[in-house]
Design an enzyme around this catalytic site. Structure first.
Site, PDB file in Angstrom:
ATOM      1  N   SER A 281     -14.804  -8.510  11.762  1.00 28.84           N
ATOM      2  CA  SER A 281     -15.240  -8.480  13.039  1.00 28.84           C
ATOM      3  C   SER A 281     -15.747  -7.156  13.490  1.00 28.84           C
ATOM      4  CB  SER A 281     -14.267  -8.979  13.971  1.00 28.84           C
ATOM      5  OG  SER A 281     -14.720  -8.827  15.408  1.00 28.84           O
TER       6      SER A 281
ATOM      7  N   TYR B  64      -5.921  -8.859  17.684  1.00 24.11           N
ATOM      8  CA  TYR B  64      -6.867  -9.488  16.985  1.00 24.11           C
ATOM      9  C   TYR B  64      -7.782  -8.414  16.454  1.00 24.11           C
ATOM     10  CZ  TYR B  64     -11.216 -11.923  15.494  1.00 24.11           C
ATOM     11  OH  TYR B  64     -12.547 -12.321  14.875  1.00 24.11           O
TER      12      TYR B  64
END
Length: 274
Positions: free
Chosen positions: A144, A157
């Protein structure tokens, strides 16, 4: 894709988190290139729908929850029962948009298991199975843009994706010059169910402007994989963001992320299947 590029493409791929979003789009992209598929996620009905959209190739479905301990090794055994895996797409993952101390530890433990432990376990199985091969094998890990900095309200995350990025880049360098290639993809905001499932969505115009479709990310992923790229950030705006953050202090970058992502929603949904 050019003929020279697809000549190095494997014949059978395992795609995790294939029931929707980026995973489903990657599965369809691989199918158009004639790659047989093993698709896995928790939701059998959603996998059936994705499989039906992958025309002209053999598709196997394995229902599995990689948020559970030892699920990765059971999945690998099942996926390789009918033949070797030439391509591994480690896409499965989830996150939440909430302060770290507002989420149960059980959910955090599941996140670490899915985003890190199962990804590493599958990567190990794939590398062990393909270290001595002479034809190309491709491993793709989906990280990400959050891997480039700390992200308040997505602390665990983003940290898990930083792990994925560093891990993938090291593997790429370890296997440079061999038939085994490792590519890390770092998408920014993508038009998937992730945002609703994570409790996000109150984003600034910057976040909304940089959002890409799952199909865009999937195409960029396969293109990068075939070229043996080390790390790719799909989308010009996302590339500029990840490049620009190096000119900010880490504290300022964290504050900017807080502004760009906005405030968490009042209720945190139950994790959807991945």
């Amino acid at each position: 894709m050019s003929t020279s590029a697809t000549a190095n493409l494997g014949k059978r791929a395992l795609v995790t988190g294939a029931s929707s979003g980026i995973g489903a789009a990657i599965a369809r992209e691989l199918a158009t290139l004639g790659v047989d598929l093993v698709l896995t996620a928790r939701r059998r009905d959603a996998l059936d729908a994705v499989a039906a959209s992958c025309k002209g190739v053999k598709v196997e479905i394995i229902s599995a929850d990689l948020g559970k301990a030892d699920a990765a090794h059971a999945l690998w055994d099942a996926a390789t029962a009918n033949g070797p895996i030439d391509i591994l797409i480690n896409n499965a993952g989830f996150g939440y948009f909430r302060r770290f101390d507002e989420v149960d530890w059980a959910r955090d433990a599941e996140l670490v298991q899915l985003n890190i432990t199962s990804l590493v376990a599958l990567a190990r199985c794939f590398v062990d199975a393909n270290t001595t091969r002479i034809d190309p094998a491709q491993l793709v890990n989906i990280a990400s843009t959050g891997a480039y900095q700390s992200v308040p309200n997505m602390a665990l995350y983003a940290a898990s994706k930083a792990f994925v990025r560093n891990f993938s880049e090291a593997l790429h360098d370890e296997h440079r010059g061999t038939p085994l290639s490792v590519t890390c993809i770092c998408p920014g905001g993508t038009e998937t169910a992730f945002h609703a499932a994570s409790g996000g969505g109150d984003y600034s115009w910057i976040a909304n402007a940089s959002t890409k479709s799952a199909e865009f990310v999937a195409h960029a992923t396969i293109r990068a994989m075939l070229r043996g790229k080390r790390t790719v950030v799909p989308g010009l705006f996302n590339k500029l963001t990840c490049f620009g953050v190096r000119f900010l202090s880490r504290r300022l970058a964290s504050r900017v992320a807080t502004h760009v992502l906005g405030k968490p929603r009042l209720a945190l949904p139950v994790r959807g299947a991945t």
